[in-house]
Design a protein around this motif. Structure first.
Motif, PDB file in Angstrom:
ATOM      1  N   ILE A   1     -69.226  -5.360 100.321  1.00 20.64           N
ATOM      2  CA  ILE A   1     -69.767  -6.073  99.156  1.00 20.64           C
ATOM      3  C   ILE A   1     -70.619  -7.254  99.600  1.00 20.64           C
ATOM      4  O   ILE A   1     -71.700  -7.498  99.048  1.00 20.64           O
ATOM      5  CB  ILE A   1     -68.626  -6.529  98.229  1.00 20.64           C
ATOM      6  N   LEU A   2     -70.163  -7.989 100.612  1.00 18.19           N
ATOM      7  CA  LEU A   2     -70.962  -9.111 101.118  1.00 18.19           C
ATOM      8  C   LEU A   2     -72.291  -8.628 101.702  1.00 18.19           C
ATOM      9  O   LEU A   2     -73.342  -9.233 101.460  1.00 18.19           O
ATOM     10  CB  LEU A   2     -70.175  -9.880 102.176  1.00 18.19           C
ATOM     11  N   VAL A   3     -72.246  -7.538 102.461  1.00 25.90           N
ATOM     12  CA  VAL A   3     -73.471  -6.984 103.043  1.00 25.90           C
ATOM     13  C   VAL A   3     -74.410  -6.503 101.941  1.00 25.90           C
ATOM     14  O   VAL A   3     -75.623  -6.751 101.989  1.00 25.90           O
ATOM     15  CB  VAL A   3     -73.145  -5.845 104.029  1.00 25.90           C
ATOM     16  N   ALA A   4     -73.878  -5.847 100.920  1.00 24.64           N
ATOM     17  CA  ALA A   4     -74.703  -5.359  99.813  1.00 24.64           C
ATOM     18  C   ALA A   4     -75.327  -6.516  99.044  1.00 24.64           C
ATOM     19  O   ALA A   4     -76.500  -6.438  98.635  1.00 24.64           O
ATOM     20  CB  ALA A   4     -73.864  -4.497  98.876  1.00 24.64           C
ATOM     21  N   THR A   5     -74.588  -7.592  98.861  1.00 28.27           N
ATOM     22  CA  THR A   5     -75.119  -8.761  98.157  1.00 28.27           C
ATOM     23  C   THR A   5     -76.249  -9.408  98.946  1.00 28.27           C
ATOM     24  O   THR A   5     -77.280  -9.777  98.377  1.00 28.27           O
ATOM     25  CB  THR A   5     -73.995  -9.778  97.909  1.00 28.27           C
ATOM     26  N   VAL A   6     -76.071  -9.539 100.245  1.00 32.84           N
ATOM     27  CA  VAL A   6     -77.127 -10.110 101.082  1.00 32.84           C
ATOM     28  C   VAL A   6     -78.366  -9.218 101.057  1.00 32.84           C
ATOM     29  O   VAL A   6     -79.496  -9.701 100.945  1.00 32.84           O
ATOM     30  CB  VAL A   6     -76.615 -10.328 102.526  1.00 32.84           C
ATOM     31  N   LEU A   7     -78.166  -7.909 101.147  1.00 32.03           N
ATOM     32  CA  LEU A   7     -79.303  -6.986 101.067  1.00 32.03           C
ATOM     33  C   LEU A   7     -80.019  -7.094  99.730  1.00 32.03           C
ATOM     34  O   LEU A   7     -81.252  -7.084  99.676  1.00 32.03           O
ATOM     35  CB  LEU A   7     -78.826  -5.544 101.267  1.00 32.03           C
TER      36      LEU A   7
ATOM     37  N   TYR B   1     -77.930  -1.806  93.917  1.00 29.96           N
ATOM     38  CA  TYR B   1     -76.477  -1.889  93.734  1.00 29.96           C
ATOM     39  C   TYR B   1     -75.872  -0.534  93.374  1.00 29.96           C
ATOM     40  O   TYR B   1     -74.812  -0.167  93.880  1.00 29.96           O
ATOM     41  CB  TYR B   1     -76.113  -2.914  92.661  1.00 29.96           C
ATOM     42  N   VAL B   2     -76.529   0.214  92.502  1.00 30.39           N
ATOM     43  CA  VAL B   2     -76.018   1.537  92.132  1.00 30.39           C
ATOM     44  C   VAL B   2     -76.039   2.464  93.341  1.00 30.39           C
ATOM     45  O   VAL B   2     -75.071   3.181  93.609  1.00 30.39           O
ATOM     46  CB  VAL B   2     -76.825   2.127  90.952  1.00 30.39           C
ATOM     47  N   GLY B   3     -77.128   2.459  94.092  1.00 32.53           N
ATOM     48  CA  GLY B   3     -77.224   3.302  95.283  1.00 32.53           C
ATOM     49  C   GLY B   3     -76.183   2.945  96.327  1.00 32.53           C
ATOM     50  O   GLY B   3     -75.495   3.819  96.860  1.00 32.53           O
ATOM     51  N   LEU B   4     -76.029   1.669  96.611  1.00 31.89           N
ATOM     52  CA  LEU B   4     -75.029   1.243  97.599  1.00 31.89           C
ATOM     53  C   LEU B   4     -73.605   1.465  97.096  1.00 31.89           C
ATOM     54  O   LEU B   4     -72.702   1.724  97.882  1.00 31.89           O
ATOM     55  CB  LEU B   4     -75.237  -0.229  97.951  1.00 31.89           C
ATOM     56  N   GLY B   5     -73.416   1.397  95.773  1.00 28.52           N
ATOM     57  CA  GLY B   5     -72.102   1.659  95.208  1.00 28.52           C
ATOM     58  C   GLY B   5     -71.682   3.107  95.364  1.00 28.52           C
ATOM     59  O   GLY B   5     -70.496   3.413  95.483  1.00 28.52           O
ATOM     60  N   ILE B   6     -72.643   4.004  95.378  1.00 26.68           N
ATOM     61  CA  ILE B   6     -72.348   5.420  95.573  1.00 26.68           C
ATOM     62  C   ILE B   6     -72.236   5.755  97.051  1.00 26.68           C
ATOM     63  O   ILE B   6     -71.362   6.516  97.470  1.00 26.68           O
ATOM     64  CB  ILE B   6     -73.424   6.287  94.890  1.00 26.68           C
ATOM     65  N   VAL B   7     -73.086   5.171  97.863  1.00 28.21           N
ATOM     66  CA  VAL B   7     -73.159   5.504  99.286  1.00 28.21           C
ATOM     67  C   VAL B   7     -71.914   5.071 100.063  1.00 28.21           C
ATOM     68  O   VAL B   7     -71.508   5.761 100.998  1.00 28.21           O
ATOM     69  CB  VAL B   7     -74.427   4.881  99.907  1.00 28.21           C
ATOM     70  N   TRP B   8     -71.254   3.996  99.683  1.00 28.15           N
ATOM     71  CA  TRP B   8     -70.143   3.485 100.491  1.00 28.15           C
ATOM     72  C   TRP B   8     -68.966   4.451 100.549  1.00 28.15           C
ATOM     73  O   TRP B   8     -68.226   4.463 101.529  1.00 28.15           O
ATOM     74  CB  TRP B   8     -69.663   2.124  99.993  1.00 28.15           C
ATOM     75  N   ILE B   9     -68.798   5.280  99.529  1.00 30.60           N
ATOM     76  CA  ILE B   9     -67.635   6.155  99.497  1.00 30.60           C
ATOM     77  C   ILE B   9     -67.848   7.449 100.282  1.00 30.60           C
ATOM     78  O   ILE B   9     -66.879   8.107 100.661  1.00 30.60           O
ATOM     79  CB  ILE B   9     -67.237   6.447  98.033  1.00 30.60           C
ATOM     80  N   MET B  10     -69.064   7.839 100.547  1.00 35.80           N
ATOM     81  CA  MET B  10     -69.336   9.125 101.196  1.00 35.80           C
ATOM     82  C   MET B  10     -68.605   9.317 102.534  1.00 35.80           C
ATOM     83  O   MET B  10     -68.005  10.366 102.741  1.00 35.80           O
ATOM     84  CB  MET B  10     -70.836   9.335 101.375  1.00 35.80           C
ATOM     85  N   PRO B  11     -68.597   8.355 103.442  1.00 32.59           N
ATOM     86  CA  PRO B  11     -67.874   8.583 104.706  1.00 32.59           C
ATOM     87  C   PRO B  11     -66.356   8.646 104.537  1.00 32.59           C
ATOM     88  O   PRO B  11     -65.654   9.213 105.359  1.00 32.59           O
ATOM     89  CB  PRO B  11     -68.247   7.381 105.570  1.00 32.59           C
ATOM     90  N   PHE B  12     -65.840   8.082 103.449  1.00 32.05           N
ATOM     91  CA  PHE B  12     -64.397   8.001 103.262  1.00 32.05           C
ATOM     92  C   PHE B  12     -63.867   8.983 102.226  1.00 32.05           C
ATOM     93  O   PHE B  12     -62.714   8.896 101.828  1.00 32.05           O
ATOM     94  CB  PHE B  12     -64.009   6.576 102.848  1.00 32.05           C
TER      95      PHE B  12
END
Length: 81
Positions: free
Chosen positions: A24-30, A46-57
């Motif tokens: 979240i901190l990295v996404a906010t800075v970006l 924000y929408v793109g990063l919110g979806i992308v973070w879950i893909m590896p996990f």
């Protein structure tokens, strides 16, 4: 190598408690550096990063809310009535 149910629960907890706040901190800075004045650009980021973070996990979180498949089934026929 497949993780056991308990190991997946521990990794999922670690990802949520430690990894997600860092992400979240990295996404906010970006978002503030890439699109500081564009509302739609920031929203899309924000929408793109919110979806992308879950893909590896995805495999770690899959089935975590279910009962432990490796546990012994609970039997209720031994009630002393």
């Amino acid at each position: 190598m497949a993780l056991s149910y308990k190991a997946r629960r521990r990794v999922a907890l670690l990802v949520l408690v430690v990894g997600l706040p860092i992400y979240i901190l990295v996404a906010t800075v970006l978002a503030t550096t890439i699109a500081p004045n564009s509302f739609l650009g920031t929203l899309a980021l924000y929408v793109g990063l919110g979806i992308v973070w879950i893909m590896p996990f995805k495999s770690v979180f899959k089935g975590i809310g279910q009962a432990d498949p490796d546990a012994d089934p609970v039997r209720f026929d031994d009630d002393p009535q």
